[in-house]
Design a protein around this motif. Sequence first.
Motif, PDB file in Angstrom:
ATOM      1  N   ASN A 102      19.106 -73.166  20.179  1.00 19.06           N
ATOM      2  CA  ASN A 102      19.770 -74.203  20.977  1.00 19.06           C
ATOM      3  C   ASN A 102      19.624 -73.957  22.474  1.00 19.06           C
ATOM      4  OD1 ASN A 102      21.230 -75.485  18.537  1.00 19.06           O
ATOM      5  ND2 ASN A 102      21.768 -73.322  18.440  1.00 19.06           N
ATOM      6  N   THR A 103      20.217 -72.878  22.948  1.00 19.83           N
ATOM      7  CA  THR A 103      20.179 -72.606  24.381  1.00 19.83           C
ATOM      8  C   THR A 103      19.055 -71.634  24.721  1.00 19.83           C
ATOM      9  OG1 THR A 103      21.665 -70.722  24.218  1.00 19.83           O
ATOM     10  CG2 THR A 103      22.678 -72.896  24.522  1.00 19.83           C
ATOM     11  N   GLY A 104      18.758 -71.571  26.016  1.00 18.90           N
ATOM     12  CA  GLY A 104      17.732 -70.650  26.482  1.00 18.90           C
ATOM     13  C   GLY A 104      18.091 -69.210  26.158  1.00 18.90           C
ATOM     14  N   ALA A 105      19.340 -68.856  26.433  1.00 21.21           N
ATOM     15  CA  ALA A 105      19.763 -67.476  26.179  1.00 21.21           C
ATOM     16  C   ALA A 105      19.545 -67.092  24.713  1.00 21.21           C
ATOM     17  CB  ALA A 105      21.229 -67.296  26.556  1.00 21.21           C
ATOM     18  N   GLU A 106      19.770 -68.030  23.808  1.00 19.32           N
ATOM     19  CA  GLU A 106      19.542 -67.737  22.385  1.00 19.32           C
ATOM     20  C   GLU A 106      18.061 -67.520  22.083  1.00 19.32           C
ATOM     21  OE1 GLU A 106      22.461 -70.073  19.485  1.00 19.32           O
ATOM     22  OE2 GLU A 106      21.604 -71.316  21.068  1.00 19.32           O
ATOM     23  N   ASN A 138      15.064 -60.531  37.518  1.00 20.05           N
ATOM     24  CA  ASN A 138      14.917 -61.498  36.418  1.00 20.05           C
ATOM     25  C   ASN A 138      16.169 -62.335  36.216  1.00 20.05           C
ATOM     26  OD1 ASN A 138      16.737 -60.484  34.086  1.00 20.05           O
ATOM     27  ND2 ASN A 138      15.653 -58.620  34.695  1.00 20.05           N
ATOM     28  N   PHE A 139      15.983 -63.504  35.626  1.00 20.31           N
ATOM     29  CA  PHE A 139      17.103 -64.262  35.061  1.00 20.31           C
ATOM     30  C   PHE A 139      16.672 -64.764  33.689  1.00 20.31           C
ATOM     31  CE2 PHE A 139      19.538 -67.879  33.792  1.00 20.31           C
ATOM     32  CZ  PHE A 139      20.833 -67.483  34.082  1.00 20.31           C
ATOM     33  N   HIS A 140      17.366 -64.278  32.647  1.00 24.03           N
ATOM     34  CA  HIS A 140      17.031 -64.712  31.296  1.00 24.03           C
ATOM     35  C   HIS A 140      18.236 -65.285  30.559  1.00 24.03           C
ATOM     36  CE1 HIS A 140      12.958 -63.021  31.456  1.00 24.03           C
ATOM     37  NE2 HIS A 140      13.470 -61.921  31.968  1.00 24.03           N
ATOM     38  N   GLY A 141      19.379 -65.431  31.244  1.00 20.41           N
ATOM     39  CA  GLY A 141      20.544 -65.986  30.580  1.00 20.41           C
ATOM     40  C   GLY A 141      21.763 -65.123  30.800  1.00 20.41           C
ATOM     41  N   LEU A 190       8.928 -61.433  30.667  1.00 19.25           N
ATOM     42  CA  LEU A 190       8.817 -61.864  32.075  1.00 19.25           C
ATOM     43  C   LEU A 190       8.953 -63.364  32.219  1.00 19.25           C
ATOM     44  CD1 LEU A 190       5.489 -60.133  33.135  1.00 19.25           C
ATOM     45  CD2 LEU A 190       7.782 -59.424  33.856  1.00 19.25           C
ATOM     46  N   GLU A 191       9.397 -63.784  33.399  1.00 23.29           N
ATOM     47  CA  GLU A 191       9.270 -65.186  33.795  1.00 23.29           C
ATOM     48  C   GLU A 191       7.938 -65.317  34.559  1.00 23.29           C
ATOM     49  OE1 GLU A 191      13.278 -66.351  35.823  1.00 23.29           O
ATOM     50  OE2 GLU A 191      13.183 -64.184  35.586  1.00 23.29           O
ATOM     51  N   PRO A 192       7.070 -66.242  34.193  1.00 18.88           N
ATOM     52  CA  PRO A 192       5.792 -66.407  34.905  1.00 18.88           C
ATOM     53  C   PRO A 192       5.997 -66.758  36.381  1.00 18.88           C
ATOM     54  CG  PRO A 192       5.730 -67.538  32.801  1.00 18.88           C
ATOM     55  CD  PRO A 192       7.152 -67.108  33.002  1.00 18.88           C
ATOM     56  N   ALA A 223       6.654 -64.533  27.334  1.00 20.75           N
ATOM     57  CA  ALA A 223       6.766 -65.314  28.570  1.00 20.75           C
ATOM     58  C   ALA A 223       7.980 -66.230  28.474  1.00 20.75           C
ATOM     59  CB  ALA A 223       5.499 -66.136  28.796  1.00 20.75           C
ATOM     60  N   ASP A 224       8.956 -65.977  29.336  1.00 16.40           N
ATOM     61  CA  ASP A 224      10.127 -66.856  29.400  1.00 16.40           C
ATOM     62  C   ASP A 224       9.766 -68.065  30.257  1.00 16.40           C
ATOM     63  OD1 ASP A 224      12.451 -68.207  29.899  1.00 16.40           O
ATOM     64  OD2 ASP A 224      13.679 -66.424  30.264  1.00 16.40           O
ATOM     65  N   GLU A 225       9.367 -69.146  29.572  1.00 15.10           N
ATOM     66  CA  GLU A 225       8.969 -70.396  30.250  1.00 15.10           C
ATOM     67  C   GLU A 225      10.096 -71.425  30.158  1.00 15.10           C
ATOM     68  OE1 GLU A 225       5.864 -71.475  31.675  1.00 15.10           O
ATOM     69  OE2 GLU A 225       4.310 -70.160  30.818  1.00 15.10           O
ATOM     70  N   ILE A 226      11.324 -70.934  30.010  1.00 18.43           N
ATOM     71  CA  ILE A 226      12.464 -71.841  29.828  1.00 18.43           C
ATOM     72  C   ILE A 226      12.628 -72.774  31.027  1.00 18.43           C
ATOM     73  CG2 ILE A 226      15.002 -71.874  29.668  1.00 18.43           C
ATOM     74  CD1 ILE A 226      14.657 -69.328  27.816  1.00 18.43           C
ATOM     75  N   GLN A 227      12.385 -72.236  32.234  1.00 19.32           N
ATOM     76  CA  GLN A 227      12.477 -73.090  33.422  1.00 19.32           C
ATOM     77  C   GLN A 227      11.095 -73.508  33.933  1.00 19.32           C
ATOM     78  OE1 GLN A 227      14.995 -73.223  37.644  1.00 19.32           O
ATOM     79  NE2 GLN A 227      15.489 -71.681  36.147  1.00 19.32           N
ATOM     80  N   SER A 228      10.096 -72.629  33.787  1.00 13.70           N
ATOM     81  CA  SER A 228       8.774 -72.914  34.363  1.00 13.70           C
ATOM     82  C   SER A 228       7.921 -73.806  33.468  1.00 13.70           C
ATOM     83  CB  SER A 228       8.031 -71.598  34.621  1.00 13.70           C
ATOM     84  OG  SER A 228       7.873 -70.857  33.426  1.00 13.70           O
ATOM     85  N   GLY A 252      13.088 -73.879  26.475  1.00 14.47           N
ATOM     86  CA  GLY A 252      14.452 -74.409  26.408  1.00 14.47           C
ATOM     87  C   GLY A 252      14.552 -75.544  27.402  1.00 14.47           C
ATOM     88  N   LYS A 253      15.679 -75.642  28.065  1.00 12.98           N
ATOM     89  CA  LYS A 253      15.895 -76.633  29.120  1.00 12.98           C
ATOM     90  C   LYS A 253      15.227 -77.981  28.813  1.00 12.98           C
ATOM     91  CE  LYS A 253      17.666 -73.732  32.687  1.00 12.98           C
ATOM     92  NZ  LYS A 253      17.363 -72.343  32.966  1.00 12.98           N
ATOM     93  N   ALA A 254      14.059 -78.284  29.397  1.00 15.57           N
ATOM     94  CA  ALA A 254      13.450 -79.612  29.250  1.00 15.57           C
ATOM     95  C   ALA A 254      13.115 -79.969  27.804  1.00 15.57           C
ATOM     96  CB  ALA A 254      12.189 -79.718  30.100  1.00 15.57           C
TER      97      ALA A 254
HETATM   98  C1  LIG Z   1      18.079 -71.194  32.341  1.00 16.84           C
HETATM   99  C2  LIG Z   1      17.259 -70.046  31.931  1.00 16.84           C
HETATM  100  C3  LIG Z   1      17.594 -69.282  30.799  1.00 16.84           C
HETATM  101  C4  LIG Z   1      18.867 -69.488  30.025  1.00 16.84           C
HETATM  102  O1  LIG Z   1      18.980 -70.769  29.481  1.00 16.84           O
HETATM  103  P1  LIG Z   1      20.428 -71.308  29.011  1.00 16.84           P
HETATM  104  O2  LIG Z   1      20.101 -72.574  28.277  1.00 16.84           O
HETATM  105  O3  LIG Z   1      21.225 -71.534  30.243  1.00 16.84           O
HETATM  106  O4  LIG Z   1      21.012 -70.263  28.146  1.00 16.84           O
HETATM  107  C5  LIG Z   1      16.730 -68.269  30.426  1.00 16.84           C
HETATM  108  N1  LIG Z   1      15.617 -68.019  31.115  1.00 16.84           N
HETATM  109  C6  LIG Z   1      15.268 -68.718  32.211  1.00 16.84           C
HETATM  110  C7  LIG Z   1      13.988 -68.396  32.916  1.00 16.84           C
HETATM  111  C8  LIG Z   1      16.080 -69.751  32.668  1.00 16.84           C
HETATM  112  O5  LIG Z   1      15.752 -70.415  33.774  1.00 16.84           O
END
Ligand SMILES: *Cc1c(COP(=O)(O)O)cnc(C)c1O
Length: 416
Positions: A102-106, A138-141, A190-192, A223-228, A252-254
């Motif tokens: 569901n969420t990015g953190a998950e 980093n930011f991963h959640g 990593l976040e790209p 690769a954490d592409e949740i935002q990128s 995630g996100k989009a």
């Molecule tokens: C937002 C984000 C997350 C976490 O997503 P959530 O849906 O808020 O849990 C993880 N990694 C990156 C790179 C993000 O930008």
Amino acid sequence: MSARPNREPDAHLAHNYSPLEVTLSSGEGAWVTDVHGRRYLDCLAAYSAVNFGHGNPELVAAARAQLDRITLTSRAFRNDRLEPFAEALAALAGKDMVLPMNTGAEAVESAVKVARAWGYRVKGVRQGRATIVVASGNFHGRTTTIISFSDDEQARADFGPYTPGFVTVPYGDAAALEAAIDETTVAVLLEPIQGEAGVLVPPDDYLPEVRRITRAHDVLFVADEIQSGLGRTGATFQCDNAGVVPDLYLLGKALGGGIVPVSAVVGNRDVLGVLRPGEHGSTFGGNPLAAAVGLAVVRMLETGEPQERARRLGMILHERLRALLGRGVVAVRGAGLWAGIDIDPALGTGRRVCELLMERGVLAKDTHGSTVRLAPPIVIEEADLEWAVDQLEAVLDELGGASPHGSDEAERVQTV
Ligand SMILES: *Cc1c(COP(=O)(O)O)cnc(C)c1O
């Protein structure tokens, strides 16, 4: 203590956010409207969760149609939306399996578990010893395990004890990353491009080097592409721009089209296949409503149109922002329709700039003191994008950015 009713607009909310003073009630495309009927151009797009715009007609139609059929089944039974979504998403990523969450953190948590299980079952790491290499900044959640490998004190302090098994190396430094790898390393995460850190773009050869190193040492590249990912940077994935293919994509996100939370780990059978029934799951993960919306998002990306639009508008955005260097802006970074703009601290904080932008009808979000980031929905009209930068320019002028005495930077530029 006063017994008067509290008139604060968010008196009953835990104070884990400090939003700008605006209360939104509707949105269409790149525009949102507040409770007083005032319109704003949304240049945050919910941290790229609204890449395809507010109320995107195709996505809303997919959600509406699914609302009338069935919305939640749990994974105890199959639903007829999930496999088509997984098939399309895997194909979009050039992989063969999807783990829906569901969420990015998950998605990040899931990848940590998958990487550890892969380490023990496939690589042969000694039980209980697996480590994952992550990057500084980093930011991963926000879960307890994820903040355990954050170096943001605000995100960590008072939330320990922390989960062990993570090693932090400087972001963008491939040699440091290679030096941190040993026989216990199962993955590099990593976040790209580091979004929350201020849209930090690593050196061009960094991701290719990470790919070469992880392959050489039999380590997964996650690769954490949740935002990128998903169009923002002018490509389906920022990894595409760097010419690399990771072992696991975190999305995630989009992926939820701005409608419902949808996240996923996408990879090949040799990695994701380590999970066995009962070892991992989520009540809502892969629900039919999420899958219907997620499939509509993938169909949109299959056309390549959002990626192309982000690339084209991104060139305009970055050209306009570069022209502000020395006029209150000390650095601009980013890719596609995504920019981190460092404001000269002498002019004011990023927060102050965002407040003044809001007065002019542009919603943006600061990060790390003096950085403002812009990430409007990709559907934004070109004229609106130009107008948003006009407003930033006006705010910088208002703060004295264009005057020769506005800042050291301005003075330096004027004297060269
Ligand atoms: C937002 C984000 C997350 C976490 O997503 P959530 O849906 O808020 O849990 C993880 N990694 C990156 C790179 C993000 O930008």
